[in-house]
Enzyme design. Sequence first.
Site, PDB file in Angstrom:
ATOM      1  N   ASN A 197       0.053  -8.739   0.796  1.00  0.00           N
ATOM      2  CA  ASN A 197       1.146  -9.736   0.943  1.00  0.00           C
ATOM      3  C   ASN A 197       0.665 -10.804   1.746  1.00  0.00           C
ATOM      4  O   ASN A 197       0.173 -11.986   0.967  1.00  0.00           O
ATOM      5  CB  ASN A 197       2.291  -8.965   1.643  1.00  0.00           C
ATOM      6  N   ASP A 198       0.410 -10.819   2.950  1.00  0.00           N
ATOM      7  CA  ASP A 198       0.067 -12.022   3.678  1.00  0.00           C
ATOM      8  C   ASP A 198      -1.153 -12.579   3.080  1.00  0.00           C
ATOM      9  O   ASP A 198      -1.353 -13.859   3.332  1.00  0.00           O
ATOM     10  CB  ASP A 198      -0.310 -11.609   5.077  1.00  0.00           C
ATOM     11  N   VAL A 199      -2.120 -11.778   2.632  1.00  0.00           N
ATOM     12  CA  VAL A 199      -3.389 -12.329   2.200  1.00  0.00           C
ATOM     13  C   VAL A 199      -3.562 -13.091   0.809  1.00  0.00           C
ATOM     14  O   VAL A 199      -4.498 -13.755   0.479  1.00  0.00           O
ATOM     15  CB  VAL A 199      -4.642 -11.052   2.316  1.00  0.00           C
TER      16      VAL A 199
END
Lengths: 104, 461
Positions: B390-392
């Site tokens: 997600n964040d990456v």
Amino acid sequence: MSPFILICVFVVAFLLGYRIISNVPSLLHTPLMSGMNALSGVIVLGALTATTLAGSPLSVLLGAVGVALAITNVFGGFDVTHKMLRMIEGKNRQKRARPELLDA
Amino acid sequence: MDATAYNSIAGILTLAVLYGLHLMSSVKTAVRGNLVCALAMSAGIMMTMYKDHAFASPVLCTAIAVGMVFGLFLSNTVKMIQMPQLVAFLHGLGGGTAAFVGLVILLDIGVANAFERVSACLALAAGMITIAGSFVAAGKLHQLLPQKPLILPGHGILANAILAVMGAAFVMHAFALDTLALFAVFLLFTAGLAFGIVFTMRVGGADMPITISLLNSLGGTSSAIAGFAVGDPLLIAIGGIIGSSGFMLTRIMCRAMNRKLVSILLGESSVALGAQDPAASVSSAPIAPKPADGENKAASWLTCAGKVIIVPGYGMALAQAQHRIKQLADMLKGRGASVSYAIHPVAGRMPGHMNVLLAEASVEYEQLLEMDAANPLFAEADLVLVVGANDVVNPAAMEAKDTPIYGMPILRVDEAKRVIICNYDDKPGYAGVENSLYRRDGVILIQGDAASVLERLIAML
């Protein structure tokens, strides 16, 4: 050995280690770390020396626990690193083996 | 054994270890490198046992046997998914031993000069921080402790107060009378323990790789400091090498998250203020599955894609989906598609975590691409399959200035024509930032357990 030389040993080891380890690709960072786990068992040298010098039974016990913990690191760390590296490397071998299997 | 002989052998063994680590820079020679390190280490242990006449001590021989059995037990029972907690746990053991060595020297053997005194105190404090911090980290990773960061009111002040106590204990031990010196040792012990716990309890999720690397470095450094106290050059050299390795990994992780080492030491979290409980995205019940047409469309995209890039994240590890990914990739390759994997440096819970899991599923390492190699390829790819990341891949890292992930280098999945995302839910990731990728055109989000979603997709192909 004089404290000055000992500190020099540390600095040189740190810098050399940094240079060499910077070349390790991120693919191998987990095995690198578990290999470092194994190496950090090197503290067993300190534990052995301290325990043989110690006098009181309590210190000997503490030292022996330390030796056991550090040896756990050495054996567990190197063994698990070995397994992991074999796994990462293993695909190549499989890939090479596959055509032979097909021929058979 | 005289000192010159010992020092010469120590120098040779250190070079052997460095050579072994040099071999670790390539997959083909890495196994040999590890063996070289193991041999050098065994030689070092043997030599020290001989020097200290430890072979004659039944206690020490028993301790070594116990350690051997326990170590091999751990390495033969651990699963690849448990690697992060094993590594954290072993860091703790190394640090703990350094603390024990410091204790034995301070309480029993005594110190000859100020240098040894300071070293023994430092080894005790740093070793205690390492063991406490590593065990908390391992407990979190093993889900014995709550995964979410636990932040106390006045957390930073508390951490600083503990450090102040530690500093006071140093001064007390250096200058005070014998009775107070004992009290100072007690203070160093407890303050180290407390700081390790306070430092690690507020860490969770994506901050874990940094923390593990940092503890790695600290563990090595405390070994080297213990080496100062006992005057052992081999211990100092190897400790220094470990310290540098952990330091290098910490820097790589920091760069990959666009964070400064100092801010991490001071304990800033990368979680957005007012963000929802990050653990909720893992533990809450799955949302009702999206209409199956999303999956049908995804399956048709997979069928016609020629160039596919797979982006794995921690969700893949949680769902143990790496075998399904491999299965899917093999099917796509069977249809003539090319498949590669793009791996972000902080994906997962420790450096290199994704690589090891994919290797477990027999993915060839040549297909695993680092971020810099993968990013130019996204624009040309027909399809990107994101599994549990997600964040990456969150474009907010480039667009939204006020979010904690702004400036963090990401995998440029947003440049791909078509994206299939198999994530557990559509909640923000660990950093608590909404992912705008989910709502873009050409993106299908399939919610649910990654392994079962992939299984359904495979069945549809």
